[in-house]
Motif scaffolding. Sequence first.
Motif, PDB file in Angstrom:
ATOM      1  N   LEU A 106       0.822  -1.201   0.000  1.00 25.25           N
ATOM      2  CA  LEU A 106       0.000   0.000   0.000  1.00 25.25           C
ATOM      3  C   LEU A 106       0.859   1.255   0.000  1.00 25.25           C
ATOM      4  N   ALA A 107       1.933   1.239   0.801  1.00 26.06           N
ATOM      5  CA  ALA A 107       2.820   2.404   0.864  1.00 26.06           C
ATOM      6  C   ALA A 107       3.494   2.658  -0.474  1.00 26.06           C
ATOM      7  N   ALA A 108       3.763   1.579  -1.218  1.00 26.83           N
ATOM      8  CA  ALA A 108       4.419   1.697  -2.519  1.00 26.83           C
ATOM      9  C   ALA A 108       3.425   2.036  -3.634  1.00 26.83           C
ATOM     10  N   GLY A 109       2.156   2.088  -3.282  1.00 31.17           N
ATOM     11  CA  GLY A 109       1.141   2.401  -4.285  1.00 31.17           C
ATOM     12  C   GLY A 109       0.639   1.198  -5.052  1.00 31.17           C
ATOM     13  N   ASN A 110       1.058   0.005  -4.621  1.00 34.32           N
ATOM     14  CA  ASN A 110       0.612  -1.231  -5.285  1.00 34.32           C
ATOM     15  C   ASN A 110      -0.621  -1.771  -4.564  1.00 34.32           C
ATOM     16  N   HIS A 111      -1.748  -1.168  -4.829  1.00 35.63           N
ATOM     17  CA  HIS A 111      -2.966  -1.523  -4.115  1.00 35.63           C
ATOM     18  C   HIS A 111      -3.648  -2.723  -4.755  1.00 35.63           C
TER      19      HIS A 111
ATOM     20  N   LEU B 250      -8.575   2.085   2.402  1.00 32.05           N
ATOM     21  CA  LEU B 250      -9.798   1.300   2.248  1.00 32.05           C
ATOM     22  C   LEU B 250     -10.938   2.155   1.715  1.00 32.05           C
ATOM     23  N   LEU B 251     -11.713   1.572   0.836  1.00 30.51           N
ATOM     24  CA  LEU B 251     -12.909   2.217   0.304  1.00 30.51           C
ATOM     25  C   LEU B 251     -14.073   1.977   1.262  1.00 30.51           C
ATOM     26  N   SER B 252     -14.827   2.995   1.555  1.00 27.89           N
ATOM     27  CA  SER B 252     -16.057   2.798   2.326  1.00 27.89           C
ATOM     28  C   SER B 252     -17.047   2.012   1.470  1.00 27.89           C
ATOM     29  N   ILE B 253     -17.546   0.902   2.016  1.00 28.98           N
ATOM     30  CA  ILE B 253     -18.542   0.118   1.289  1.00 28.98           C
ATOM     31  C   ILE B 253     -19.906   0.275   1.959  1.00 28.98           C
TER      32      ILE B 253
ATOM     33  N   TRP C  73     -10.998 -12.155  10.171  1.00 28.98           N
ATOM     34  CA  TRP C  73     -10.626 -11.659   8.855  1.00 28.98           C
ATOM     35  C   TRP C  73     -11.868 -11.347   8.034  1.00 28.98           C
ATOM     36  N   ALA C  74     -11.892 -10.159   7.479  1.00 32.64           N
ATOM     37  CA  ALA C  74     -13.015  -9.711   6.662  1.00 32.64           C
ATOM     38  C   ALA C  74     -12.480  -9.110   5.370  1.00 32.64           C
ATOM     39  N   LEU C  75     -13.356  -8.884   4.412  1.00 26.81           N
ATOM     40  CA  LEU C  75     -12.928  -8.412   3.091  1.00 26.81           C
ATOM     41  C   LEU C  75     -13.229  -6.933   2.899  1.00 26.81           C
ATOM     42  N   GLY C  76     -12.254  -6.234   2.334  1.00 30.99           N
ATOM     43  CA  GLY C  76     -12.407  -4.829   2.024  1.00 30.99           C
ATOM     44  C   GLY C  76     -11.945  -4.541   0.608  1.00 30.99           C
ATOM     45  N   ILE C  77     -12.254  -3.356   0.121  1.00 34.68           N
ATOM     46  CA  ILE C  77     -11.916  -2.944  -1.243  1.00 34.68           C
ATOM     47  C   ILE C  77     -10.951  -1.769  -1.175  1.00 34.68           C
ATOM     48  N   SER C  78      -9.930  -1.799  -2.003  1.00 37.08           N
ATOM     49  CA  SER C  78      -8.960  -0.705  -2.040  1.00 37.08           C
ATOM     50  C   SER C  78      -9.618   0.586  -2.520  1.00 37.08           C
TER      51      SER C  78
END
Length: 435
Positions: free
Chosen positions: A90-95, A115-118, A320-325
Amino acid sequence: MKKWIVVILLFSLAGFSFLYYLPLSSESPDKEKPVKQIELTFLRNLGNQAFNQAYEEVIAAFEAAHPHIKINMQSMHWGNEYELRLRTELAAGNHPDIMAIDSPNLALYANSGSLLSIDSYMKEEGNIEDIPKGVLNGLTYKDEIYLAPIVESSIALFYNMNLFREAGIPFPSGDPNHPMTWDEVLEAAKKINNPAKGIIGIDPAQGFNVGEGPAYFKMPILWQFGANVISPDGTTADGYINSKEALEALQFYQDLYRKHGVAAVEMPPAPFENDKLGMTILGSWAISELQQTPGFVLGEDYGIAPLPRGENQVVPNGGWALGISAKTKHRDEAWEFVKFATGYEGAKIFVDITGDLPARYSVAKDFPELNEYPKNIFVQQDQNYSKNRPVTPAYPVISEAIKELFEAVGKNGKDVGIAANEAAKKINNGLKDIK
């Protein structure tokens, strides 16, 4: 007359042109334009064989139903290696388009903008009424949902029936709504404890380990005695982790080791299975692990009861849950996968393979074993008595502070007031750093 001849000739030519070009414009009428395939990168934690297989089958089912979406799944070990890899990427921009997040760390990623708000997706299509409120709270940051759960976790009291019989103690109730009190647990531990035979009364919260385990297993003791770790608005730990209720909880915990001697800092190998430990706190996943021990049978050699209570009956939740960049170029497609994997169909596939606790009421209802002893204990606790760990970007600091606090009072015998004040100071510094 000449005018009409010209008109007729023009219409004839137009008709001829239409017939001539028609085959070209409607060539291969049965063929549809090819749909462009979208590839989504999914970074997740590596688990055991069943866990990994479950994800593979969920993806296979999703891709069969969505042939235009390809899921490129990558996995790393769940501990520091995964967190380090994810944060480095994430820090390197490789999302990655989709990522698995351990729910206590949600705010860290949401606050950084990763993280994107879903929230709108979940409220419109996520059937959130099917998810227990306590679970949903742990997936929410600043009143917006950021993660969607597939399965959940819970812990309970495992007791050695052989040692209970020897001590003449009645077995605890398996009713999820009627747990033993900690005072009752202490009295049972005193009767079981036998240093001369190397028998330990209780392991109250999984010893002194590293990682997230200490916070997950030990924070409920504070909650059960009426304490919290930080203020509801997440601004301070002072007056909460060092409150009167918190000190009572910490003193009780310390006394198990220091005053009563029914808990031990150093444990022999597999003490519970070898009839050297009367009671221990374990997770739902321990059932399958204990089944691998020959001659140690559920219902004959050991039983399971609800997690003990203090002033409150409360257990930890989360997983563990799922999120979107927030940087994905395919938000809708990423949501389609998250919705499928965490919805009824995907979760049912996952639970069927892993035996884990589903996050949804509807999935739990469809597995008879989850509605029967002993798994019903974990399910009903999670649905009715669970609480999430604090949702704050400073959570990694809180987790470490809880670990050090319980080590200080249990392992090292430090004054509980001094240890709690030190924990409050450390957490407050973490909260200030986030600001």
